[in-house]
Motif scaffolding. Structure first.
Motif, PDB file in Angstrom:
ATOM      1  N   UNK A   1       0.803  -1.228   0.000  1.00 63.24           N
ATOM      2  CA  UNK A   1       0.000   0.000   0.000  1.00 63.24           C
ATOM      3  C   UNK A   1       0.838   1.281   0.000  1.00 63.24           C
ATOM      4  N   UNK A   2       2.130   1.158  -0.312  1.00 62.80           N
ATOM      5  CA  UNK A   2       2.959   2.352  -0.477  1.00 62.80           C
ATOM      6  C   UNK A   2       2.840   2.840  -1.925  1.00 62.80           C
ATOM      7  N   UNK A   3       1.653   3.291  -2.249  1.00 60.70           N
ATOM      8  CA  UNK A   3       1.341   3.637  -3.639  1.00 60.70           C
ATOM      9  C   UNK A   3       2.228   4.751  -4.184  1.00 60.70           C
ATOM     10  N   UNK A   4       2.597   5.702  -3.302  1.00 64.44           N
ATOM     11  CA  UNK A   4       3.429   6.819  -3.761  1.00 64.44           C
ATOM     12  C   UNK A   4       4.805   6.335  -4.197  1.00 64.44           C
ATOM     13  N   UNK A   5       5.403   5.436  -3.423  1.00 63.34           N
ATOM     14  CA  UNK A   5       6.723   4.901  -3.766  1.00 63.34           C
ATOM     15  C   UNK A   5       6.649   4.024  -5.015  1.00 63.34           C
ATOM     16  N   UNK A   6       5.624   3.179  -5.089  1.00 60.10           N
ATOM     17  CA  UNK A   6       5.456   2.299  -6.248  1.00 60.10           C
ATOM     18  C   UNK A   6       5.292   3.118  -7.526  1.00 60.10           C
ATOM     19  N   UNK A   7       4.491   4.176  -7.436  1.00 58.15           N
ATOM     20  CA  UNK A   7       4.257   5.036  -8.604  1.00 58.15           C
ATOM     21  C   UNK A   7       5.530   5.754  -9.025  1.00 58.15           C
ATOM     22  N   UNK A   8       6.294   6.243  -8.063  1.00 60.51           N
ATOM     23  CA  UNK A   8       7.548   6.924  -8.376  1.00 60.51           C
ATOM     24  C   UNK A   8       8.544   5.960  -9.027  1.00 60.51           C
ATOM     25  N   UNK A   9       8.599   4.736  -8.523  1.00 61.58           N
ATOM     26  CA  UNK A   9       9.525   3.748  -9.081  1.00 61.58           C
ATOM     27  C   UNK A   9       9.158   3.373 -10.510  1.00 61.58           C
ATOM     28  N   UNK A  10       7.868   3.443 -10.845  1.00 63.72           N
ATOM     29  CA  UNK A  10       7.435   3.164 -12.221  1.00 63.72           C
ATOM     30  C   UNK A  10       8.118   4.095 -13.219  1.00 63.72           C
ATOM     31  N   UNK A  11       8.391   5.333 -12.789  1.00 64.42           N
ATOM     32  CA  UNK A  11       9.009   6.320 -13.675  1.00 64.42           C
ATOM     33  C   UNK A  11      10.425   5.910 -14.079  1.00 64.42           C
ATOM     34  N   UNK A  12      11.059   5.085 -13.246  1.00 67.26           N
ATOM     35  CA  UNK A  12      12.460   4.712 -13.477  1.00 67.26           C
ATOM     36  C   UNK A  12      12.635   3.236 -13.825  1.00 67.26           C
ATOM     37  N   UNK A  13      11.531   2.515 -13.957  1.00 69.12           N
ATOM     38  CA  UNK A  13      11.628   1.089 -14.234  1.00 69.12           C
ATOM     39  C   UNK A  13      12.112   0.271 -13.058  1.00 69.12           C
ATOM     40  N   UNK A  14      12.047   0.851 -11.859  1.00 69.82           N
ATOM     41  CA  UNK A  14      12.578   0.179 -10.674  1.00 69.82           C
ATOM     42  C   UNK A  14      11.658  -0.917 -10.140  1.00 69.82           C
ATOM     43  N   UNK A  15      10.438  -1.010 -10.685  1.00 67.22           N
ATOM     44  CA  UNK A  15       9.548  -2.107 -10.299  1.00 67.22           C
ATOM     45  C   UNK A  15       9.726  -3.325 -11.201  1.00 67.22           C
ATOM     46  N   UNK A  16      10.620  -3.200 -12.185  1.00 70.02           N
ATOM     47  CA  UNK A  16      10.813  -4.279 -13.157  1.00 70.02           C
ATOM     48  C   UNK A  16      12.070  -5.109 -12.901  1.00 70.02           C
ATOM     49  N   UNK A  17      12.640  -4.949 -11.708  1.00 69.41           N
ATOM     50  CA  UNK A  17      13.779  -5.772 -11.300  1.00 69.41           C
ATOM     51  C   UNK A  17      13.445  -6.407  -9.955  1.00 69.41           C
ATOM     52  N   UNK A  18      14.180  -7.444  -9.608  1.00 65.60           N
ATOM     53  CA  UNK A  18      13.943  -8.080  -8.311  1.00 65.60           C
ATOM     54  C   UNK A  18      14.277  -7.110  -7.173  1.00 65.60           C
ATOM     55  N   UNK A  19      13.414  -7.023  -6.158  1.00 65.03           N
ATOM     56  CA  UNK A  19      13.759  -6.217  -4.991  1.00 65.03           C
ATOM     57  C   UNK A  19      14.925  -6.860  -4.252  1.00 65.03           C
ATOM     58  N   UNK A  20      15.636  -6.070  -3.467  1.00 63.90           N
ATOM     59  CA  UNK A  20      16.842  -6.587  -2.843  1.00 63.90           C
ATOM     60  C   UNK A  20      16.875  -6.502  -1.332  1.00 63.90           C
ATOM     61  N   UNK A  21      17.769  -7.278  -0.761  1.00 65.13           N
ATOM     62  CA  UNK A  21      18.044  -7.216   0.671  1.00 65.13           C
ATOM     63  C   UNK A  21      18.629  -5.858   1.020  1.00 65.13           C
TER      64      UNK A  21
END
Length: 200
Positions: A112-132
């Protein structure tokens, strides 16, 4: 393959210490040892992240720490140490081993961190595996704003290399020892810190 091998090796090497933490958590507060939470993975697919429980069982669920009123009141006795040292993240070695996460990548956002998810969409950061751990983690962590965090994640995605991952690993080790960027209940409180740090 490197994620699988290193996470398995990490679990084996850390197993005695993990056992000590399990005992400490169990005997210092009521509730389960592990904390499961719905997070956003690669291509925004949800998964359950694992952590050692650092908060009391009455803590509001699915609420980012920075949205809690006085988050310190919810942290357990051993929880403060675990969070400051990032030892609460150790169970995520299992998440890496089973393919939910990678060792290096953007930290997985709450569902539910919609603001962060939306911002990451701008940089393609939701299209890689999240990390430790990741580039944003060693460049401000809790101290940077949502926009700056997404920008740092984007810088990592744009420059993924083995060398970049090594920088993140050694940067994380240094940050953990110094407890850099750990700010309970805060995000974006020190935007200038991240803005003035080294860029790629």
């Amino acid at each position: 393959m490197l994620d699988i091998v290193l996470s398995l090796l990490g679990m084996i090497v850390a197993s005695p210490f993990i056992l000590v933490l399990i005992i400490a958590i169990k005997f210092t507060s009521k509730g389960p040892i592990l904390f499961k939470q719905k997070r956003i993975g690669i291509h925004k697919r949800p998964f359950n992240i694992l952590k050692f429980r650092t908060m009391k069982i009455e803590t509001p669920s699915d609420t980012p720490t920075h949205l809690l009123t006085d988050p310190n009141q919810y942290i357990t006795k051993i929880g403060k140490f675990l969070r400051k040292s990032s030892m609460d993240e150790l169970p995520q070695l299992w998440n890496i081993f089973v393919g939910d996460m990678s060792i290096i990548g953007p930290r997985p956002a709450l569902w539910n961190q919609y603001d962060l998810i939306e911002e990451r969409d701008k940089y393609g950061a939701n299209n890689v595996y999240p990390g430790l751990t990741g580039w944003a983690q060693i460049n401000g962590r809790d101290e940077v704003s949502i926009e700056e965090k997404a920008n740092l994640d984007g810088q990592y995605v744009k420059n993924i290399t083995f060398y970049m991952d090594i920088r993140c690993i050694f940067g994380t080790i240094l940050s953990v020892f110094k407890a850099d960027g750990v700010l309970e209940g805060g995000t974006g409180s020190n935007k200038e810190v991240a803005s003035s740090k080294e860029r790629l």
